[in-house]
Design a protein around this motif. Sequence first.
Motif, PDB file in Angstrom:
ATOM      1  N   UNK A   1      13.729 -13.987 -13.145  1.00 37.12           N
ATOM      2  CA  UNK A   1      14.039 -13.754 -11.734  1.00 37.12           C
ATOM      3  C   UNK A   1      13.063 -12.829 -11.017  1.00 37.12           C
ATOM      4  N   UNK A   2      12.395 -11.944 -11.766  1.00 36.33           N
ATOM      5  CA  UNK A   2      11.492 -10.983 -11.140  1.00 36.33           C
ATOM      6  C   UNK A   2      10.584 -10.360 -12.184  1.00 36.33           C
ATOM      7  N   UNK A   3       9.536  -9.721 -11.696  1.00 40.40           N
ATOM      8  CA  UNK A   3       8.615  -8.974 -12.549  1.00 40.40           C
ATOM      9  C   UNK A   3       8.441  -7.599 -11.925  1.00 40.40           C
ATOM     10  N   UNK A   4       8.487  -6.580 -12.757  1.00 36.47           N
ATOM     11  CA  UNK A   4       8.225  -5.222 -12.301  1.00 36.47           C
ATOM     12  C   UNK A   4       6.797  -4.841 -12.673  1.00 36.47           C
ATOM     13  N   UNK A   5       6.055  -4.368 -11.676  1.00 32.20           N
ATOM     14  CA  UNK A   5       4.675  -3.931 -11.881  1.00 32.20           C
ATOM     15  C   UNK A   5       4.677  -2.413 -11.907  1.00 32.20           C
ATOM     16  N   UNK A   6       4.458  -1.822 -13.069  1.00 31.22           N
ATOM     17  CA  UNK A   6       4.591  -0.369 -13.191  1.00 31.22           C
ATOM     18  C   UNK A   6       3.509   0.385 -12.430  1.00 31.22           C
ATOM     19  N   UNK A   7       3.877   1.578 -12.019  1.00 25.12           N
ATOM     20  CA  UNK A   7       2.943   2.477 -11.377  1.00 25.12           C
ATOM     21  C   UNK A   7       3.086   3.858 -11.971  1.00 25.12           C
ATOM     22  N   UNK A   8       2.156   4.710 -11.672  1.00 24.00           N
ATOM     23  CA  UNK A   8       2.170   6.059 -12.226  1.00 24.00           C
ATOM     24  C   UNK A   8       2.958   7.032 -11.349  1.00 24.00           C
ATOM     25  N   UNK A   9       2.880   6.856 -10.031  1.00 25.97           N
ATOM     26  CA  UNK A   9       3.445   7.841  -9.111  1.00 25.97           C
ATOM     27  C   UNK A   9       4.639   7.336  -8.303  1.00 25.97           C
ATOM     28  N   UNK A  10       4.926   6.068  -8.359  1.00 22.13           N
ATOM     29  CA  UNK A  10       6.016   5.501  -7.560  1.00 22.13           C
ATOM     30  C   UNK A  10       6.854   4.585  -8.449  1.00 22.13           C
ATOM     31  N   UNK A  11       8.052   4.249  -8.001  1.00 20.97           N
ATOM     32  CA  UNK A  11       8.856   3.280  -8.769  1.00 20.97           C
ATOM     33  C   UNK A  11       8.098   1.959  -8.894  1.00 20.97           C
ATOM     34  N   UNK A  12       8.436   1.151  -9.882  1.00 22.15           N
ATOM     35  CA  UNK A  12       7.732  -0.125 -10.060  1.00 22.15           C
ATOM     36  C   UNK A  12       7.830  -1.011  -8.821  1.00 22.15           C
ATOM     37  N   UNK A  13       6.731  -1.699  -8.519  1.00 25.18           N
ATOM     38  CA  UNK A  13       6.748  -2.721  -7.472  1.00 25.18           C
ATOM     39  C   UNK A  13       7.416  -3.947  -8.080  1.00 25.18           C
ATOM     40  N   UNK A  14       8.262  -4.604  -7.320  1.00 20.90           N
ATOM     41  CA  UNK A  14       9.011  -5.748  -7.823  1.00 20.90           C
ATOM     42  C   UNK A  14       8.543  -7.016  -7.116  1.00 20.90           C
ATOM     43  N   UNK A  15       8.215  -8.051  -7.906  1.00 20.44           N
ATOM     44  CA  UNK A  15       7.854  -9.361  -7.369  1.00 20.44           C
ATOM     45  C   UNK A  15       9.015 -10.299  -7.650  1.00 20.44           C
ATOM     46  N   UNK A  16       9.585 -10.849  -6.590  1.00 25.44           N
ATOM     47  CA  UNK A  16      10.720 -11.766  -6.683  1.00 25.44           C
ATOM     48  C   UNK A  16      10.221 -13.156  -7.079  1.00 25.44           C
TER      49      UNK A  16
ATOM     50  N   UNK B   1      10.501 -23.565 -11.662  1.00 30.02           N
ATOM     51  CA  UNK B   1       9.837 -23.452 -12.969  1.00 30.02           C
ATOM     52  C   UNK B   1       9.569 -24.807 -13.620  1.00 30.02           C
ATOM     53  N   UNK B   2      10.295 -25.830 -13.265  1.00 28.08           N
ATOM     54  CA  UNK B   2      10.042 -27.160 -13.837  1.00 28.08           C
ATOM     55  C   UNK B   2       8.786 -27.783 -13.241  1.00 28.08           C
ATOM     56  N   UNK B   3       8.466 -27.400 -12.006  1.00 25.41           N
ATOM     57  CA  UNK B   3       7.340 -28.007 -11.294  1.00 25.41           C
ATOM     58  C   UNK B   3       6.176 -27.054 -11.034  1.00 25.41           C
ATOM     59  N   UNK B   4       6.382 -25.753 -11.288  1.00 23.93           N
ATOM     60  CA  UNK B   4       5.371 -24.774 -10.895  1.00 23.93           C
ATOM     61  C   UNK B   4       5.153 -23.706 -11.970  1.00 23.93           C
ATOM     62  N   UNK B   5       3.968 -23.119 -11.921  1.00 26.15           N
ATOM     63  CA  UNK B   5       3.638 -21.896 -12.650  1.00 26.15           C
ATOM     64  C   UNK B   5       3.599 -20.769 -11.612  1.00 26.15           C
ATOM     65  N   UNK B   6       3.738 -19.548 -12.055  1.00 20.49           N
ATOM     66  CA  UNK B   6       3.659 -18.403 -11.150  1.00 20.49           C
ATOM     67  C   UNK B   6       2.452 -17.550 -11.535  1.00 20.49           C
ATOM     68  N   UNK B   7       1.640 -17.241 -10.540  1.00 20.57           N
ATOM     69  CA  UNK B   7       0.500 -16.350 -10.749  1.00 20.57           C
ATOM     70  C   UNK B   7       0.697 -15.135  -9.854  1.00 20.57           C
ATOM     71  N   UNK B   8       0.736 -13.957 -10.461  1.00 22.65           N
ATOM     72  CA  UNK B   8       0.848 -12.715  -9.703  1.00 22.65           C
ATOM     73  C   UNK B   8      -0.521 -12.041  -9.687  1.00 22.65           C
ATOM     74  N   UNK B   9      -1.001 -11.764  -8.491  1.00 21.72           N
ATOM     75  CA  UNK B   9      -2.238 -10.997  -8.309  1.00 21.72           C
ATOM     76  C   UNK B   9      -1.812  -9.571  -7.971  1.00 21.72           C
ATOM     77  N   UNK B  10      -2.211  -8.627  -8.801  1.00 15.82           N
ATOM     78  CA  UNK B  10      -1.750  -7.243  -8.702  1.00 15.82           C
ATOM     79  C   UNK B  10      -2.950  -6.314  -8.537  1.00 15.82           C
ATOM     80  N   UNK B  11      -3.010  -5.621  -7.402  1.00 14.18           N
ATOM     81  CA  UNK B  11      -4.099  -4.669  -7.166  1.00 14.18           C
ATOM     82  C   UNK B  11      -3.810  -3.307  -7.792  1.00 14.18           C
TER      83      UNK B  11
END
Length: 121
Positions: free
Chosen positions: A11-26, A32-42
């Motif tokens: 349902x989601x991915x948490x992108x950890x950070x050092x100084x703030x709560x994790x960024x959440x990607x919904x 999922x049957x028809x698609x892949x998910x690519x997260x670009x994280x700066x």
Amino acid sequence: MRFLLLSSPQPRVELPGEFAPPAVVDLRPVDWERELALIADMGEQRTGGYSVRVLGVKVESGQALVDLEVRRPAPGGLVTQAITHPACLARIPRAGLAPGARIRVRDQQGDVLADLPAPPA
């Protein structure tokens, strides 16, 4: 910049950070049957002025091409002083991906940021 390629439902991915709560990607919009998910994280940034967004996704000749717009503040430019965590989600169609397909990620100048192997079907 970091890229996460996901092929199994979650349902989601948490992108950890050092100084703030994790960024959440919904990930609920991903079919999922028809698609892949690519997260670009700066990653976590200490100022504003950073952003990443999807310009386009296409599958041709069995390979996927993801075009991103990546923005960074100009040197010496005025920016807000705030912790940010720019990231975006690209949904890649599975249809048309060849066995052993590659997923190429480019920025707005056409520079290749990543060349990833697609997960097996």
